[in-house]
Scaffold this motif. Structure first.
Motif, PDB file in Angstrom:
ATOM      1  N   UNK A  40     -46.160  11.397  32.678  1.00  0.00           N
ATOM      2  CA  UNK A  40     -44.932  11.118  31.936  1.00  0.00           C
ATOM      3  C   UNK A  40     -44.516   9.670  32.159  1.00  0.00           C
ATOM      4  N   UNK A  41     -43.455   9.285  31.507  1.00  0.00           N
ATOM      5  CA  UNK A  41     -42.884   7.952  31.667  1.00  0.00           C
ATOM      6  C   UNK A  41     -42.394   7.746  33.100  1.00  0.00           C
ATOM      7  N   UNK A  42     -42.064   8.816  33.785  1.00  0.00           N
ATOM      8  CA  UNK A  42     -41.494   8.737  35.135  1.00  0.00           C
ATOM      9  C   UNK A  42     -42.546   8.777  36.230  1.00  0.00           C
ATOM     10  N   UNK A  43     -43.814   8.738  35.879  1.00  0.00           N
ATOM     11  CA  UNK A  43     -44.926   8.783  36.831  1.00  0.00           C
ATOM     12  C   UNK A  43     -44.900   7.550  37.735  1.00  0.00           C
ATOM     13  N   UNK A  44     -45.061   7.767  39.037  1.00  0.00           N
ATOM     14  CA  UNK A  44     -45.144   6.678  40.016  1.00  0.00           C
ATOM     15  C   UNK A  44     -46.345   6.939  40.916  1.00  0.00           C
ATOM     16  N   UNK A  45     -46.685   5.993  41.788  1.00  0.00           N
ATOM     17  CA  UNK A  45     -47.771   6.267  42.753  1.00  0.00           C
ATOM     18  C   UNK A  45     -47.442   7.440  43.682  1.00  0.00           C
ATOM     19  N   UNK A  46     -46.153   7.754  43.818  1.00  0.00           N
ATOM     20  CA  UNK A  46     -45.742   8.862  44.687  1.00  0.00           C
ATOM     21  C   UNK A  46     -45.769  10.210  43.963  1.00  0.00           C
ATOM     22  N   UNK A  47     -46.208  10.226  42.724  1.00  0.00           N
ATOM     23  CA  UNK A  47     -46.271  11.462  41.946  1.00  0.00           C
ATOM     24  C   UNK A  47     -47.582  12.213  42.144  1.00  0.00           C
ATOM     25  N   UNK A  48     -48.405  11.732  43.022  1.00  0.00           N
ATOM     26  CA  UNK A  48     -49.704  12.366  43.246  1.00  0.00           C
ATOM     27  C   UNK A  48     -49.540  13.643  44.067  1.00  0.00           C
ATOM     28  N   UNK A  49     -50.509  14.553  43.902  1.00  0.00           N
ATOM     29  CA  UNK A  49     -50.437  15.841  44.592  1.00  0.00           C
ATOM     30  C   UNK A  49     -50.464  15.698  46.105  1.00  0.00           C
ATOM     31  N   UNK A  50     -51.259  14.775  46.636  1.00  0.00           N
ATOM     32  CA  UNK A  50     -51.351  14.647  48.084  1.00  0.00           C
ATOM     33  C   UNK A  50     -50.019  14.225  48.698  1.00  0.00           C
ATOM     34  N   UNK A  51     -49.234  13.434  47.954  1.00  0.00           N
ATOM     35  CA  UNK A  51     -47.908  13.029  48.446  1.00  0.00           C
ATOM     36  C   UNK A  51     -46.984  14.245  48.479  1.00  0.00           C
ATOM     37  N   UNK A  52     -47.040  15.051  47.424  1.00  0.00           N
ATOM     38  CA  UNK A  52     -46.209  16.254  47.381  1.00  0.00           C
ATOM     39  C   UNK A  52     -46.576  17.208  48.517  1.00  0.00           C
ATOM     40  N   UNK A  53     -47.887  17.373  48.757  1.00  0.00           N
ATOM     41  CA  UNK A  53     -48.314  18.257  49.845  1.00  0.00           C
ATOM     42  C   UNK A  53     -47.911  17.699  51.205  1.00  0.00           C
ATOM     43  N   UNK A  54     -47.953  16.380  51.366  1.00  0.00           N
ATOM     44  CA  UNK A  54     -47.548  15.769  52.624  1.00  0.00           C
ATOM     45  C   UNK A  54     -46.054  16.016  52.875  1.00  0.00           C
ATOM     46  N   UNK A  55     -45.225  15.808  51.860  1.00  0.00           N
ATOM     47  CA  UNK A  55     -43.789  16.059  51.987  1.00  0.00           C
ATOM     48  C   UNK A  55     -43.546  17.531  52.311  1.00  0.00           C
ATOM     49  N   UNK A  56     -44.287  18.415  51.649  1.00  0.00           N
ATOM     50  CA  UNK A  56     -44.157  19.854  51.873  1.00  0.00           C
ATOM     51  C   UNK A  56     -44.469  20.199  53.335  1.00  0.00           C
ATOM     52  N   UNK A  57     -45.570  19.689  53.865  1.00  0.00           N
ATOM     53  CA  UNK A  57     -45.988  20.005  55.239  1.00  0.00           C
ATOM     54  C   UNK A  57     -44.977  19.455  56.246  1.00  0.00           C
ATOM     55  N   UNK A  58     -44.497  18.231  56.046  1.00  0.00           N
ATOM     56  CA  UNK A  58     -43.512  17.646  56.961  1.00  0.00           C
ATOM     57  C   UNK A  58     -42.214  18.461  56.924  1.00  0.00           C
ATOM     58  N   UNK A  59     -41.785  18.862  55.736  1.00  0.00           N
ATOM     59  CA  UNK A  59     -40.551  19.649  55.614  1.00  0.00           C
ATOM     60  C   UNK A  59     -40.689  20.993  56.320  1.00  0.00           C
ATOM     61  N   UNK A  60     -41.819  21.654  56.161  1.00  0.00           N
ATOM     62  CA  UNK A  60     -42.035  22.931  56.843  1.00  0.00           C
ATOM     63  C   UNK A  60     -42.050  22.725  58.357  1.00  0.00           C
ATOM     64  N   UNK A  61     -42.646  21.630  58.825  1.00  0.00           N
ATOM     65  CA  UNK A  61     -42.656  21.329  60.260  1.00  0.00           C
ATOM     66  C   UNK A  61     -41.231  21.119  60.780  1.00  0.00           C
ATOM     67  N   UNK A  62     -40.393  20.422  60.016  1.00  0.00           N
ATOM     68  CA  UNK A  62     -38.999  20.208  60.414  1.00  0.00           C
ATOM     69  C   UNK A  62     -38.257  21.541  60.474  1.00  0.00           C
TER      70      UNK A  62
END
Length: 196
Positions: A160-182
């Motif tokens: 989409x127009x809102x796509x950034x380098x942080x829109x990749x799946x690995x970034x989402x999974x990294x945020x997910x894992x860190x949040x679950x750890x917290x």
């Protein structure tokens, strides 16, 4: 970190409350005088009215803030639950007031029942913070991952127009894992705290 350092320096690390606003109950603003009673305890007398007002306001503010926000959150949660219950079969505007009220009560009762059993504001803040971590990190990352998969399944582009380098799946999974750890760290640390 800065706030907690300043508060522990001002109030003392041994006497600081889990909810920092409670430390301001004895605020005197440099007014009044210390008087020793028969038991050797010191109390402050002659505290200025403005200092009592400032201390009282800081102590009461979180309760007033929650009182103002609570209906907004519970009504929104009740509406979301009602829409989830109805699915796409009916709009929530077509539902009667009794059913809508029941779902709004469902949105507010868990907090009220929980507060009846847990009075330590620090513990309540830990678990309320878990909901914040889940809603601000886990839910959006899962939504991103699975919406991309859903778009791929129907043959639409996920770019989409809102796509950034942080829109990749690995970034989402990294945020997910860190949040679950917290979340796990908060649950374990809260469970291991000695009860007072």
């Amino acid at each position: 970190l800065i706030c907690s350092s300043v508060l522990s320096t001002f109030f003392g690390p041994e006497t600081i409350e889990t909810s920092s606003n409670l430390n301001w109950g004895s605020y005197h603003g440099g007014t009044g005088s210390l008087v020793e009673d028969e038991d050797g305890e010191f109390t402050r007398t002659g505290v200025a009215a403005w200092a009592k007002f400032v201390g009282g306001y800081i102590v009461v503010f979180p309760a007033l803030d929650s009182l103002a926000v609570f209906p907004l959150c519970t009504i929104s949660l009740g509406e979301i639950l009602l829409d989830a219950w109805n699915g796409e079969a009916a709009s929530s505007t077509e539902v009667g007031w009794k059913k809508r009220t029941a779902f709004r009560l469902l949105g507010c009762c868990p907090q009220i029942v929980g507060a009846a059993f847990v009075s330590d504001l620090g513990v309540i803040a830990n678990y309320a913070g878990l909901a914040t971590v889940l809603s601000y990190t886990v839910c959006p990352t899962l939504l991103s991952i699975y919406s991309k998969k859903a778009l791929d399944n129907v043959g639409l582009s996920a770019v989409t127009h809102y796509q950034t380098p942080f829109s990749r799946d690995w970034v989402a999974w990294m945020i997910f894992v860190v949040a679950i750890a917290v979340v796990m760290w908060v649950i374990v640390s809260s469970a291991m705290e000695p009860s007072s």
